[in-house]
Design a protein around this motif. Sequence first.
Motif, PDB file in Angstrom:
ATOM      1  N   CYS A 197      12.742  13.936-100.599  1.00 47.10           N
ATOM      2  CA  CYS A 197      12.328  13.932 -99.430  1.00 47.10           C
ATOM      3  C   CYS A 197      10.613  14.181 -99.198  1.00 47.10           C
ATOM      4  N   ALA A 198      10.129  13.093 -98.660  1.00 45.61           N
ATOM      5  CA  ALA A 198       8.660  13.317 -98.396  1.00 45.61           C
ATOM      6  C   ALA A 198       8.262  14.400 -97.564  1.00 45.61           C
ATOM      7  N   ALA A 199       9.111  14.743 -96.734  1.00 46.05           N
ATOM      8  CA  ALA A 199       8.800  15.675 -95.521  1.00 46.05           C
ATOM      9  C   ALA A 199       9.059  17.120 -96.121  1.00 46.05           C
ATOM     10  N   CYS A 200      10.119  17.242 -96.872  1.00 44.42           N
ATOM     11  CA  CYS A 200      10.601  18.567 -97.205  1.00 44.42           C
ATOM     12  C   CYS A 200      10.610  18.797 -98.727  1.00 44.42           C
ATOM     13  N   GLY A 201      10.681  17.805 -99.287  1.00 47.56           N
ATOM     14  CA  GLY A 201      10.915  17.801-100.876  1.00 47.56           C
ATOM     15  C   GLY A 201      12.255  18.147-101.497  1.00 47.56           C
ATOM     16  N   GLU A 202      13.304  18.277-100.454  1.00 47.66           N
ATOM     17  CA  GLU A 202      14.726  18.296-100.981  1.00 47.66           C
ATOM     18  C   GLU A 202      15.146  17.049-101.534  1.00 47.66           C
ATOM     19  N   VAL A 203      16.058  17.348-102.612  1.00 42.42           N
ATOM     20  CA  VAL A 203      16.593  15.921-103.169  1.00 42.42           C
ATOM     21  C   VAL A 203      17.667  15.326-102.330  1.00 42.42           C
ATOM     22  N   ILE A 204      17.670  14.151-102.215  1.00 39.71           N
ATOM     23  CA  ILE A 204      18.563  13.387-101.333  1.00 39.71           C
ATOM     24  C   ILE A 204      19.148  12.237-102.320  1.00 39.71           C
ATOM     25  N   PHE A 205      20.559  12.443-102.213  1.00 39.95           N
ATOM     26  CA  PHE A 205      21.218  11.245-102.933  1.00 39.95           C
ATOM     27  C   PHE A 205      21.370  10.060-101.958  1.00 39.95           C
ATOM     28  N   GLN A 206      21.082   8.919-102.567  1.00 37.42           N
ATOM     29  CA  GLN A 206      20.887   7.675-101.702  1.00 37.42           C
ATOM     30  C   GLN A 206      22.047   7.462-100.933  1.00 37.42           C
ATOM     31  N   LYS A 207      23.300   7.484-101.346  1.00 37.64           N
ATOM     32  CA  LYS A 207      24.311   7.113-100.418  1.00 37.64           C
ATOM     33  C   LYS A 207      24.703   8.023 -99.417  1.00 37.64           C
ATOM     34  N   GLU A 208      24.474   9.093 -99.629  1.00 34.30           N
ATOM     35  CA  GLU A 208      24.474  10.077 -98.581  1.00 34.30           C
ATOM     36  C   GLU A 208      23.270   9.907 -97.455  1.00 34.30           C
ATOM     37  N   PHE A 209      22.037   9.393 -97.689  1.00 32.37           N
ATOM     38  CA  PHE A 209      20.938   9.060 -96.968  1.00 32.37           C
ATOM     39  C   PHE A 209      21.385   7.956 -96.017  1.00 32.37           C
ATOM     40  N   PHE A 210      21.981   6.875 -96.873  1.00 37.05           N
ATOM     41  CA  PHE A 210      22.215   5.868 -95.825  1.00 37.05           C
ATOM     42  C   PHE A 210      23.445   6.011 -94.962  1.00 37.05           C
ATOM     43  N   ALA A 211      24.456   6.672 -95.593  1.00 42.60           N
ATOM     44  CA  ALA A 211      25.374   6.848 -94.546  1.00 42.60           C
ATOM     45  C   ALA A 211      25.040   7.905 -93.363  1.00 42.60           C
ATOM     46  N   GLY A 212      24.086   8.761 -93.544  1.00 41.44           N
ATOM     47  CA  GLY A 212      23.672   9.547 -92.475  1.00 41.44           C
ATOM     48  C   GLY A 212      22.500   9.084 -91.739  1.00 41.44           C
ATOM     49  N   TYR A 213      22.383   7.788 -91.496  1.00 46.30           N
ATOM     50  CA  TYR A 213      21.394   7.423 -90.680  1.00 46.30           C
ATOM     51  C   TYR A 213      20.096   7.370 -91.153  1.00 46.30           C
ATOM     52  N   LYS A 214      19.903   7.571 -92.429  1.00 45.24           N
ATOM     53  CA  LYS A 214      18.525   7.773 -92.920  1.00 45.24           C
ATOM     54  C   LYS A 214      17.786   8.989 -92.413  1.00 45.24           C
ATOM     55  N   VAL A 215      18.681  10.140 -92.260  1.00 41.42           N
ATOM     56  CA  VAL A 215      18.099  11.264 -91.633  1.00 41.42           C
ATOM     57  C   VAL A 215      18.314  12.322 -92.991  1.00 41.42           C
ATOM     58  N   CYS A 216      16.934  12.917 -93.376  1.00 39.09           N
ATOM     59  CA  CYS A 216      17.183  13.870 -94.373  1.00 39.09           C
ATOM     60  C   CYS A 216      17.959  14.972 -94.029  1.00 39.09           C
ATOM     61  N   PRO A 217      19.112  15.228 -95.101  1.00 39.68           N
ATOM     62  CA  PRO A 217      19.862  16.455 -94.780  1.00 39.68           C
ATOM     63  C   PRO A 217      19.556  17.665 -94.839  1.00 39.68           C
ATOM     64  N   GLY A 218      18.173  17.941 -95.580  1.00 44.82           N
ATOM     65  CA  GLY A 218      17.578  19.157 -95.593  1.00 44.82           C
ATOM     66  C   GLY A 218      16.808  19.659 -94.469  1.00 44.82           C
ATOM     67  N   CYS A 219      15.718  18.650 -93.957  1.00 43.94           N
ATOM     68  CA  CYS A 219      14.960  18.904 -92.656  1.00 43.94           C
ATOM     69  C   CYS A 219      15.213  18.288 -91.618  1.00 43.94           C
ATOM     70  N   SER A 220      16.074  17.384 -91.691  1.00 38.94           N
ATOM     71  CA  SER A 220      16.557  16.421 -90.365  1.00 38.94           C
ATOM     72  C   SER A 220      15.490  15.465 -90.251  1.00 38.94           C
ATOM     73  N   PHE A 221      14.419  15.188 -91.005  1.00 43.45           N
ATOM     74  CA  PHE A 221      13.426  14.415 -90.724  1.00 43.45           C
ATOM     75  C   PHE A 221      14.332  12.940 -90.553  1.00 43.45           C
TER      76      PHE A 221
END
Lengths: 319, 319
Positions: free
Chosen positions: A17-41
Amino acid sequence: MSIDTKKGIPEGIWSKCAACGEVIFQKEFFAGYKVCPGCSFHYPLSAHERLDTLLDMGTFRELDADMTSADPLAFVGNKAYKESLEASMANTGLKEAVMTGYGKVNARTVVIAVMDFRFIGGSMGSVVGEKITRAIEYAAKKHAPLIIVAASGGARMQEGMFSLAQMAKTSAALAKLADKHVPYISIMTHPTTGGVTASFPALADIIIAEPGALIGFTGARVIEDTLKEKLPAGFQTAEFMLEHGMVDMVIERKDIKGEIAALLDMFQMGAAGRQQETLSVGDIVPGADVARKMQKTVQTGVKKSAKNIKTQVKRLQGK
Amino acid sequence: MLDFEKHIIEMEKRLDELKRLSVGSKEDLSLEIDELERQLTEHKTKVYSQLTPWQRVQIARHPDRPQTRDFIEMIFHDFIELHGDRLYGDDAAIVGGPAFLDGRAVMVIGQHKGHTTRERISCNFGSPHPEGYRKALRLMKLAEKFNLPVITFIDTQGAYPGVGAEERGQAWAIADNLMRMSQLRVPIVAVNIAEGGSGGALALGVADRLLMLENAWYSVISPEGCASILYKDAAKAPEAADSLKMTAEALHNNGIVDEIVPEPVGGAHRAPNATAENLHKSLNRALDEISAAPVAKMLDLRYAKLRAIGAFEEPQPKG
Ligand SMILES: [Zn+2]
């Protein structure tokens, strides 16, 4: 590998994540409306993705899909305007920076306009202004609630004053929509800045902002250069605008659709009440002819009293 | 002194000197004087008939160019300045109040930059805060209430870029003016007297007639701002000024400006009174024309005018 906060397109199976640095898995990212699970950007969505998050599946009908930009100033810069347009079209598969049409929000019909930041920074030129104005006019004509999702860096420089004039055009159309008591909900997403903010996004009955979205008028760098000082933390974020009373709520992407539906239901109920009020004469006196008779009595009464006033005035004038 | 003025001012000095010498001299200098006068006129006509957009920007920014307060003094009488937005404060960057334009009571509102350093600092060099725009709107509403036509003077490089301005909703204040001005039930004439920078200028520019002084500029972005985006170099502002088509003539040709108010050769700073006289006539004529229509018709025409601006392409035109 990282996700670009402006484009929101990660590469590979995982990204940072460019906002918080958290590692995001793509599948999770797209399923979650493109919201970072770490910082919710809330990463930007394309116009199509945005429509998917807001409308019932398969209900969208596009309006003015083939309208394209002219080059009224024959603009020359480091790159010709025509080239920028063609590159954006090829890149996005869109014809311009906004898609407009109508569809259903949990079975409620709405008119909707959705901007796409990837198309020349979501800038507003003649086409964006015209399509949004037509959408506003369509909402007014059909008495259908209006939803506009803003994502824009400002007015489109390459169309000069034609672009600036779109701010006045869309605002004037919204004044007419307001006269008809048709609800308008504005959704400010990352980023909503520049001259565009100072037009339709700011003029809604309800303004919803996405968490972390950059929202403002003057760019932070310009302010820094003018003031020669660092800006406060969180300046021009959605949360900052909430704190200063400029938006109604900052809510997560997944909750926006439900919130719109709930608000529209309440406004709808109020509007139904107003309609009933104007019909209340008919409720008390059944039968159309009786109602007509009453109306006539009232009219005669008005005429009579007008005559009385005239006579009295004449009397006072000593005629 | 502007670059292209240097030679003219030198010639004028020489001419003055010759005239002075000729008074006490036995020698007849009239031939020399005539010749120099002829040369001066010829040179001036040549320079001022081929001004580049960037040269006009320099004329528009001349420190001696008449500003809102100067025009109010030269054109109107019995001006009563009013203060404050009734919400937050009083912004010296916007001046306003009722005054007489010959026999007609009107509301005058305009951005003012200031002449002396002290005055310029007190009015932020003509860059308004939200409270300035809200004061302007308050005065327009007052004008509407008492049926006074509104005359606005545009002269700003842009809305103030600052933290406080963002906190208090710069975009919201500007947008509100755009929307309300489109429906204000009195005639509005807007005049760009020098600089029209982006949304901060447009916020006083929604009108039945948009006039522009001959050497004024009006643009979606300042030439410097455009140059730093296009070429990463603000020094390329002259090129940007060309590309943006921001002169009165270009905007009149594009149908955005209704009338160009001529400035005497040399620009308004060299002949403020003559410029004011031209503007005075144009204002009266514009108000006569607008007032000829009933209010509903006037508002329809105003909307149609705002609605019509835009250049785009559509494969199948509607109709
Ligand atoms: Zn994150």
